[in-house]
Design a protein around this motif. Structure first.
Motif, PDB file in Angstrom:
ATOM      1  N   LYS A   1       0.830  -1.204   0.000  1.00 44.42           N
ATOM      2  CA  LYS A   1       0.000   0.000   0.000  1.00 44.42           C
ATOM      3  C   LYS A   1       0.863   1.253   0.000  1.00 44.42           C
ATOM      4  O   LYS A   1       0.558   2.236  -0.676  1.00 44.42           O
ATOM      5  CB  LYS A   1      -0.917  -0.019   1.223  1.00 44.42           C
ATOM      6  N   ARG A   2       1.966   1.226   0.759  1.00 49.95           N
ATOM      7  CA  ARG A   2       2.844   2.386   0.864  1.00 49.95           C
ATOM      8  C   ARG A   2       3.436   2.784  -0.486  1.00 49.95           C
ATOM      9  O   ARG A   2       3.737   3.956  -0.714  1.00 49.95           O
ATOM     10  CB  ARG A   2       4.000   2.088   1.834  1.00 49.95           C
ATOM     11  N   VAL A   3       3.628   1.834  -1.372  1.00 46.80           N
ATOM     12  CA  VAL A   3       4.229   2.126  -2.678  1.00 46.80           C
ATOM     13  C   VAL A   3       3.345   3.057  -3.495  1.00 46.80           C
ATOM     14  O   VAL A   3       3.841   3.923  -4.225  1.00 46.80           O
ATOM     15  CB  VAL A   3       4.485   0.819  -3.458  1.00 46.80           C
ATOM     16  N   PHE A   4       2.033   2.930  -3.349  1.00 44.59           N
ATOM     17  CA  PHE A   4       1.115   3.611  -4.259  1.00 44.59           C
ATOM     18  C   PHE A   4       0.345   4.769  -3.632  1.00 44.59           C
ATOM     19  O   PHE A   4      -0.182   5.608  -4.357  1.00 44.59           O
ATOM     20  CB  PHE A   4       0.111   2.597  -4.829  1.00 44.59           C
ATOM     21  N   GLU A   5       0.269   4.830  -2.309  1.00 42.67           N
ATOM     22  CA  GLU A   5      -0.548   5.883  -1.711  1.00 42.67           C
ATOM     23  C   GLU A   5       0.160   7.229  -1.722  1.00 42.67           C
ATOM     24  O   GLU A   5       1.384   7.316  -1.791  1.00 42.67           O
ATOM     25  CB  GLU A   5      -0.945   5.497  -0.283  1.00 42.67           C
ATOM     26  N   ASN A   6      -0.626   8.296  -1.615  1.00 39.83           N
ATOM     27  CA  ASN A   6      -0.108   9.653  -1.604  1.00 39.83           C
ATOM     28  C   ASN A   6      -0.107  10.194  -0.182  1.00 39.83           C
ATOM     29  O   ASN A   6      -0.459   9.497   0.766  1.00 39.83           O
ATOM     30  CB  ASN A   6      -0.960  10.553  -2.512  1.00 39.83           C
ATOM     31  N   GLY A   7       0.270  11.448  -0.027  1.00 40.23           N
ATOM     32  CA  GLY A   7       0.274  12.068   1.291  1.00 40.23           C
ATOM     33  C   GLY A   7       1.548  11.779   2.058  1.00 40.23           C
ATOM     34  O   GLY A   7       2.595  11.476   1.493  1.00 40.23           O
ATOM     35  N   GLU A   8       1.453  11.869   3.398  1.00 40.57           N
ATOM     36  CA  GLU A   8       2.622  11.704   4.255  1.00 40.57           C
ATOM     37  C   GLU A   8       3.225  10.316   4.140  1.00 40.57           C
ATOM     38  O   GLU A   8       4.422  10.133   4.316  1.00 40.57           O
ATOM     39  CB  GLU A   8       2.252  11.986   5.712  1.00 40.57           C
ATOM     40  N   GLN A   9       2.400   9.328   3.868  1.00 39.14           N
ATOM     41  CA  GLN A   9       2.876   7.948   3.795  1.00 39.14           C
ATOM     42  C   GLN A   9       3.537   7.618   2.465  1.00 39.14           C
ATOM     43  O   GLN A   9       4.121   6.548   2.312  1.00 39.14           O
ATOM     44  CB  GLN A   9       1.704   6.982   4.017  1.00 39.14           C
ATOM     45  N   SER A  10       3.457   8.527   1.506  1.00 41.91           N
ATOM     46  CA  SER A  10       3.982   8.243   0.174  1.00 41.91           C
ATOM     47  C   SER A  10       5.494   8.039   0.199  1.00 41.91           C
ATOM     48  O   SER A  10       6.226   8.733   0.912  1.00 41.91           O
ATOM     49  CB  SER A  10       3.633   9.390  -0.775  1.00 41.91           C
ATOM     50  N   LEU A  11       5.960   7.083  -0.594  1.00 45.01           N
ATOM     51  CA  LEU A  11       7.396   6.859  -0.732  1.00 45.01           C
ATOM     52  C   LEU A  11       8.032   7.865  -1.682  1.00 45.01           C
ATOM     53  O   LEU A  11       9.254   7.987  -1.738  1.00 45.01           O
ATOM     54  CB  LEU A  11       7.666   5.441  -1.250  1.00 45.01           C
ATOM     55  N   GLY A  12       7.199   8.584  -2.435  1.00 50.17           N
ATOM     56  CA  GLY A  12       7.740   9.562  -3.374  1.00 50.17           C
ATOM     57  C   GLY A  12       8.605   8.933  -4.447  1.00 50.17           C
ATOM     58  O   GLY A  12       9.705   9.406  -4.732  1.00 50.17           O
ATOM     59  N   LEU A  13       8.117   7.858  -5.051  1.00 51.76           N
ATOM     60  CA  LEU A  13       8.912   7.130  -6.031  1.00 51.76           C
ATOM     61  C   LEU A  13       9.235   7.992  -7.247  1.00 51.76           C
ATOM     62  O   LEU A  13       8.375   8.680  -7.786  1.00 51.76           O
ATOM     63  CB  LEU A  13       8.158   5.872  -6.480  1.00 51.76           C
ATOM     64  N   CYS A  14      10.497   7.939  -7.652  1.00 53.78           N
ATOM     65  CA  CYS A  14      10.953   8.710  -8.800  1.00 53.78           C
ATOM     66  C   CYS A  14      11.507   7.766  -9.868  1.00 53.78           C
ATOM     67  O   CYS A  14      11.668   6.563  -9.625  1.00 53.78           O
ATOM     68  CB  CYS A  14      12.015   9.720  -8.367  1.00 53.78           C
ATOM     69  N   PHE A  15      11.794   8.321 -11.040  1.00 51.67           N
ATOM     70  CA  PHE A  15      12.160   7.488 -12.178  1.00 51.67           C
ATOM     71  C   PHE A  15      13.397   8.048 -12.886  1.00 51.67           C
ATOM     72  O   PHE A  15      13.732   9.221 -12.758  1.00 51.67           O
ATOM     73  CB  PHE A  15      11.002   7.425 -13.181  1.00 51.67           C
ATOM     74  N   ASN A  16      14.041   7.174 -13.676  1.00 53.05           N
ATOM     75  CA  ASN A  16      15.136   7.571 -14.574  1.00 53.05           C
ATOM     76  C   ASN A  16      16.218   8.394 -13.863  1.00 53.05           C
ATOM     77  O   ASN A  16      16.643   9.440 -14.352  1.00 53.05           O
ATOM     78  CB  ASN A  16      14.580   8.377 -15.757  1.00 53.05           C
ATOM     79  N   GLY A  17      16.670   7.922 -12.732  1.00 55.10           N
ATOM     80  CA  GLY A  17      17.677   8.643 -11.981  1.00 55.10           C
ATOM     81  C   GLY A  17      19.095   8.313 -12.438  1.00 55.10           C
ATOM     82  O   GLY A  17      19.409   7.164 -12.755  1.00 55.10           O
ATOM     83  N   THR A  18      19.954   9.326 -12.485  1.00 58.16           N
ATOM     84  CA  THR A  18      21.376   9.126 -12.736  1.00 58.16           C
ATOM     85  C   THR A  18      22.158   9.919 -11.697  1.00 58.16           C
ATOM     86  O   THR A  18      21.757  11.034 -11.330  1.00 58.16           O
ATOM     87  CB  THR A  18      21.791   9.589 -14.140  1.00 58.16           C
ATOM     88  N   LEU A  19      23.252   9.355 -11.223  1.00 54.09           N
ATOM     89  CA  LEU A  19      24.095   9.999 -10.216  1.00 54.09           C
ATOM     90  C   LEU A  19      25.504  10.149 -10.765  1.00 54.09           C
ATOM     91  O   LEU A  19      26.119   9.169 -11.190  1.00 54.09           O
ATOM     92  CB  LEU A  19      24.116   9.162  -8.929  1.00 54.09           C
ATOM     93  N   GLU A  20      26.002  11.370 -10.762  1.00 58.05           N
ATOM     94  CA  GLU A  20      27.377  11.650 -11.167  1.00 58.05           C
ATOM     95  C   GLU A  20      28.090  12.361 -10.026  1.00 58.05           C
ATOM     96  O   GLU A  20      27.465  13.102  -9.257  1.00 58.05           O
ATOM     97  CB  GLU A  20      27.408  12.505 -12.434  1.00 58.05           C
ATOM     98  N   ILE A  21      29.396  12.141  -9.918  1.00 67.47           N
ATOM     99  CA  ILE A  21      30.165  12.691  -8.802  1.00 67.47           C
ATOM    100  C   ILE A  21      31.356  13.475  -9.347  1.00 67.47           C
ATOM    101  O   ILE A  21      32.130  12.966 -10.167  1.00 67.47           O
ATOM    102  CB  ILE A  21      30.662  11.570  -7.865  1.00 67.47           C
ATOM    103  N   ASN A  22      31.480  14.705  -8.904  1.00 70.43           N
ATOM    104  CA  ASN A  22      32.668  15.523  -9.172  1.00 70.43           C
ATOM    105  C   ASN A  22      33.453  15.653  -7.875  1.00 70.43           C
ATOM    106  O   ASN A  22      32.860  15.747  -6.797  1.00 70.43           O
ATOM    107  CB  ASN A  22      32.275  16.920  -9.670  1.00 70.43           C
ATOM    108  N   CYS A  23      34.757  15.647  -7.963  1.00 66.52           N
ATOM    109  CA  CYS A  23      35.565  15.746  -6.751  1.00 66.52           C
ATOM    110  C   CYS A  23      36.848  16.515  -7.020  1.00 66.52           C
ATOM    111  O   CYS A  23      37.243  16.717  -8.176  1.00 66.52           O
ATOM    112  CB  CYS A  23      35.873  14.366  -6.185  1.00 66.52           C
ATOM    113  N   SER A  24      37.480  16.952  -5.944  1.00 60.52           N
ATOM    114  CA  SER A  24      38.750  17.661  -6.066  1.00 60.52           C
ATOM    115  C   SER A  24      39.750  16.810  -6.836  1.00 60.52           C
ATOM    116  O   SER A  24      39.690  15.574  -6.819  1.00 60.52           O
ATOM    117  CB  SER A  24      39.287  18.000  -4.678  1.00 60.52           C
ATOM    118  N   LYS A  25      40.702  17.479  -7.474  1.00 57.85           N
ATOM    119  CA  LYS A  25      41.586  16.787  -8.417  1.00 57.85           C
ATOM    120  C   LYS A  25      42.457  15.730  -7.759  1.00 57.85           C
ATOM    121  O   LYS A  25      42.994  14.857  -8.434  1.00 57.85           O
ATOM    122  CB  LYS A  25      42.461  17.802  -9.149  1.00 57.85           C
TER     123      LYS A  25
END
Length: 761
Positions: free
Chosen positions: A401-425
Motif C-alpha cells: 500500500k505504501r508504494v502507491f498511496e499519496n500524502g505523508e505515507q507516500s514513498l515519493g517514487l521517482c524514475f530515470n535517476g542518474t548519479l554523477e560525482i565531481n571531486c577535487s583533483k
C-alpha cells in the motif's frame, strides 16, 4: 509517545562519511583500516531544499556546477570553480549579481539545491501524455486463499494510482498471459509459452507493436499488428492504446478481469511443483514496456508466490523431492540452476536499465522463490523488494500500500535517476555499492585501483577538499529535476598527529560501510573468509549479514539488499538493534542489548529493523491479564495487604485451590495500588505508540510481535540478546530475569578471549 531524541544526523545533504577529516597522503590513507567512503541518499525528501526554476551554471573545464563554495569576483562578474580553479564568466542574466544580491545557489546554507532542468515529461503517445507507467505481473500458481489476497491488494493499488498513470497487466503460471486492456468488449489475452526464452523482437512481433509488428498493407497503407492504417493518419504506438491505459480509464476493466481471474488451471502431478515461468513473464513485461514507453518512467511490479520451475530463470526442478538450493549447495557448486538463472536476470537487468525501467519484487511464500537469483535485476534497476510469508500478512499488505498511496505515507517514487560525482583533483572514485548500475564512464575522477591519490607536499595543497553529487531524476509529477549536493571536508596531516583524524571518525557510518563491503566481497569473491578479513571486534554485530547459518539464500539476499539500500541510521539499526526499557521507576530509556535487561516489571521495545518486538515482563503480563489497566480510578476493590501468589509449587501444595490465585510468574508480589491503575494503562500504551511510529516511518513495513516473558514468541527478542546468562550460570541470575539456552559465548567472554590473545601476541 516517549521523549527519546532522534536527531537527523544526515541533515539537508543526506551525506555521511567514515572520515570527516581526510589524510593528506596515500601512505597515510593506507594506514586507515576503515576505507574513505561516503554514504548518500540522493533524492531524500527535505522541505529545506529550494527548487530553482532555471538551469545551473557549469564550469567550462570540469563541468561541475556553481555552488556556495565557489569564489566570486563581483566586479569582473567571474566565479572560480572550487574543483579545478577555472575562472568562469557569468552569463548576461546574472548581470545584477552583487554581495547583497546573491542567487540562491551561492547562499552558504544551501549546500543542497534543486534545479528544474526540463518541463513536465512530454511523451505524447496517441491521445495520452505519459508521465509514469506500472505493469503488474501476477503469479497465478497459488492456493485460492493466497491468490485472493494478492488480487485484492492489486485492486487497492490500482485505486490509489494517479488518474493519468498508465497501467498494464500480465499474469503467469505455466504460460504467460498479456491482457489487452484497450479491448473492453471482451477479455482478450496474448499467450506466450513459458518453456523457452523469448527475445524482445519476438515479443513485439507477437503483440503487434513497434517496428517489428509493422508490415506493408496492399495499396500502400501501413499495418500495425495486422490492423490497417488509413492514409494520412498519424502513426501511433498501438501498444500504449491497447496494453497500457490510464488508471482512470481501465480501473473498472482491470477489477472485472481480476474478479474473473482464476488460479493456474494446469494440472500438477502428485509430488511435483507447479509449473511457474517467472523469468519469461518478467521478460515479456520488460519487452512490452521497452516497445511502448522507452526512457519513460515505468515500473514492473511483480507479485511472486513460489519458485520458478519453468523456462529461463528456473531455480529448482518440478520434483518435490529436490530441495531448493541452500547456502551449502551454493558453496559446493551443487546448485545446478543458480548460475544460469543469475545470468538470465543479469541480461534482463541490462535491458531494463537501457530502457530506464524498474523491477519491483514482492515475494510471499513459506519456501524460497528465487530472490537470490533475481537480486541482480532488482538492485541494478533501483527496485523495491519485500519478502513475507503470505500475501495476507501485514508486512506485504502495508508495504504494498505504501508504494502507491499519496500524502505523508507516500514513498515519493521517482524514475530515470542518474548519479554523477565531481571531486577535487586529488581524489579518485573507486566504486559504488548500492541499488544502481555503472554508467561505464571514464574520467579523471575515476580510479583504477586507488581511492585517494595525493602528493607528499602538504604545504602546497588546498586545506579543503570538495565532493559534488549530481542527481538527475523524474519526479512523480513528471518533472525532470537536478539535485546538486556539494560538501567539503578538511585534509589533515596524520603523520604529525592522528588526533584530528580520529576526531573526524564516524563509527556508525564505518560499521555500515564495513558491513556493506563485507557482504559484497562474500558475494563476488570465491572462498572469501569474512571472519579473517574483518576486525574480530566488529564481527559479532555483523553476523546477520556475514554468517548465513539459519538463513536461506533468499533471506540473506533480502537482508543484504536492504542493508545496501537504506541510509546509515536505518542500516545501523539492522546491525545493532535498539532496545528501550519502560517501567514505573523511570522514563523510557535505552538499555543494553543483553538478557540482563529483562525484568519482571519492565516492558522492552526491540527494533531490529525487520521486526519490532514489544516484550512484557512476567509481572506486567499478569497485571495486564487481570485487567488492572481497565479498572476505574475510583474503585477500591483491592486491599493493600492482598498478595498475589506467583508460580511457586511449594505454596500450591499448602493452600486449598479455592483460596489460591495463580498468575504463573516467579515470586510473591503485591497487586498494584488502585492509584497506579491509570499509570499502568499508560505504561502499556506508550511502547505501542512508539512501535507504531517506527512502523509508520519504515519501508518495508516491519513485522510487529507482541509477546510475554516465557511465551513462545519471546524468541524474537531472545535471539537478538547477548547471552550473559545461560543455563550454565542460571544460579547467578536475579529474580524476575531470564536466561538463554545456548552454548554461544557472551560478549564479555569474547572480549576476555581477545584480551588474552592480545597479551600473548
Amino acid at each position: 509517545m516517549s521523549e527519546i531524541p532522534s536527531a537527523d544526523q544526515e541533515g539537508i545533504d543526506s551525506v555521511r562519511m567514515t572520515w570527516n577529516n581526510w589524510p593528506r597522503t596515500k601512505v597515510e590513507a593506507s594506514k586507515c583500516v576503515i576505507p574513505l567512503a561516503a554514504s548518500i541518499s540522493p533524492i531524500r525528501s527535505n522541505p529545506e531544499i529550494p527548487t530553482l526554476p532555471y538551469l545551473p551554471l557549469r564550469c567550462k573545464t570540469c563541468t561541475s556546477i556553481m555552488n556556495c563554495f565557489s569564489r566570486v569576483d563581483f566586479t569582473a562578474k567571474i566565479w572560480i570553480c572550487p574543483f579545478c580553479y577555472q575562472r568562469n564568466h557569468f552569463p548576461p542574466h546574472y548581470s545584477m549579481i552583487s554581495e547583497t544580491n546573491l542567487p540562491a545557489e551561492l547562499y552558504s546554507q544551501y549546500t543542497t539545491i534543486e534545479y528544474t532542468i526540463g518541463d513536465k515529461n512530454q511523451n505524447p503517445v496517441g491521445e495520452f501524455d505519459v508521465k509514469s507507467a506500472f505493469v503488474f505481473v501476477l503469479d497465478t500458481c497459488m492456493i485460492e486463499e493466497e491468490f485472493e489476497y494478492a488480487k485484492s491488494e492489486v485492486k487497492r493499488a490500482i485505486g490509489l494510482l494517479p488518474e493519468n498513470a498508465m497501467v498494464g497487466f500480465v499474469s503467469f503460471g505455466t504460460q504467460v498471459q498479456v491482457h489487452e486492456l484497450g479491448f473492453s468488449d471482451m477479455s482478450k489475452v496474448y499467450v506466450f509459452r513459458g518453456t523457452k526464452e523469448i527475445s524482445k523482437d519476438q515479443i513485439m512481433e507477437q503483440l503487434g507493436i513497434g517496428g517489428a509488428g509493422r508490415r506493408n498493407v496492399p495499396g500502400g497503407a501501413v499495418g500495425v499488428g495486422g490492423y490497417q492504417q488509413q492514409r494520412g493518419m498519424p502513426m501511433q504506438n498501438s501498444g500504449v492504446t491497447r496494453f497500457l491505459l490510464p488508471a482512470s480509464d481501465c480501473e473498472f476493466t482491470l477489477n472485472s478481469l481480476l474478479d474473473e481471474l482464476q488460479p493456474d488451471q494446469w494440472p500438477v502431478a502428485p509430488g511435483s511443483r507447479a509449473s511457474r515461468c517467472t523469468g519469461v513473464a518478467l521478460s515479456v513485461a520488460a519487452g512490452l514496456l521497452g516497445a511502448c514507453l522507452p526512457r519513460t518512467g515505468a515500473r514492473i511490479v511483480a507479485l511472486v508466490g513460489g519458485p520458478c520451475t519453468e523456462g529461463p530463470g528456473t531455480i529448482i526442478s518440478k520434483d518435490m523431492s529436490d530441495p531448493v538450493r541452500s547456502h551449502k549447495d551454493l558453496d559446493k557448486d551443487a546448485a545446478p540452476y543458480f548460475k544460469k538463472a543469475v545470468k538470465f536476470y543479469d541480461s534482463l537487468a541490462k535491458q531494463l536499465v537501457s530502457q530506464g525501467h524498474v523491477l519491483d519484487l514482492f515475494a510471499s511464500a513459506l519456501d524460497q522463490v528465487g530472490v537470490a537469483e533475481m537480486k541482480v535485476a532488482v538492485e541494478r534497476t533501483g527496485g523495491l523488494v519485500v519478502l513475507s510469508e503470505s500475501f495476507g500478512h501485514s508486512v506485504f499488505k502495508d508495504s504494498f500500500k505504501r508504494v502507491f498511496e499519496n500524502g505523508e505515507q507516500s514513498l515519493g517514487l521517482c524514475f530515470n535517476g542518474t548519479l554523477e560525482i565531481n571531486c577535487s583533483k586529488d581524489i579518485k572514485i573507486q566504486g559504488i555499492i548500492g541499488h544502481c548500475t555503472s554508467l561505464e564512464k571514464k574520467g579523471p575522477s575515476v580510479a583504477d585501483t586507488v581511492i585517494v591519490k595525493k602528493s607528499n607536499a602538504p604545504g602546497s595543497a588546498n586545506p579543503q577538499l570538495y565532493l559534488q553529487f549530481l542527481t538527475s531524476y523524474q519526479n512523480p509529477e513528471g518533472l525532470t529535476l537536478l539535485r546538486v549536493t556539494t560538501v567539503t571536508r578538511r585534509w589533515v596531516d596524520s603523520s604529525v598527529s592522528s588526533e584530528e583524524l580520529v576526531q573526524g571518525f564516524d563509527q556508525e557510518t564505518a560499521a555500515v560501510v564495513m558491513a556493506r563491503l563485507t557482504s559484497l566481497k562474500m558475494e563476488s569473491e570465491e572462498g572469501f573468509d569474512a571472519t579473517r578479513w574483518l576486525d574480530p571486534k566488529s564481527h559479532p554485530p555483523l553476523s546477520q549479514f556475514v554468517q548465513v547459518f539459519n538463513n536461506s539464500p533468499d533471506e540473506t539476499a533480502y537482508f543484504r539488499m536492504l542493508l545496501n539500500r537504506e541510509n546509515i541510521t536505518n542500516a545501523a539499526v539492522m546491525i545493532q538493534p535498539s532496545l528501550i526499557s519502560y517501567s514505573f521507576n523511570s522514563l523510557p530509556q535505552p538499555v543494553l542489548l543483553d538478557v540482563a535487561s529483562i525484568g519482571a516489571d519492565r516492558i522492552l521495545l526491540l527494533d531490529s529493523y525487520f521486526s519490532v518486538v514489544i516484550f512484557h515482563g512476567m509481572t506486567i503480563a499478569q497485571w495486564r491479564n487481570l485487567g488492572y489497566q481497565n479498572q476505574p480510578e475510583h474503585q477500591k476493590a483491592l486491599c493493600d495487604n492482598v498478595l498475589v501468589i506467583i508460580y511457586a509449587p511449594r505454596f500450591l501444595a499448602e493452600l486449598p485451590s479455592t483460596k489460591t490465585l495463580v498468575l504463573s510468574i516467579l515470586s510473591l508480589t503485591s497487586a498494584p495500588q488502585p492509584s497506579l491503575w491509570k499509570a499502568f494503562a499508560q505504561l502499556l500504551q506508550t511502547p505501542k505508540e512508539d512501535a507504531q511510529t517506527i512502523i509508520h516511518e519504515r519501508f518495508p513495513v516491519p513485522r510487529l510481535v507482541v509477546c510475554d516473558q516465557h511465551g513462545s514468541q519471546a524468541r524474537f527478542l531472545l535471539a537478538k540478546l547477548n547471552p550473559s546468562a545461560t543455563y550454565n550460570n542460571a544460579n547467578e541470575m536475579a529474580a524476575g530475569s531470564d536466561i538463554i539456552f545456548t552454548d554461544d559465548v557472551s560478549l564479555q567472554v569474547f572480549f576476555e578471549h581477545l584480551q588474552r590473545l592480545a597479551v600473548q601476541s
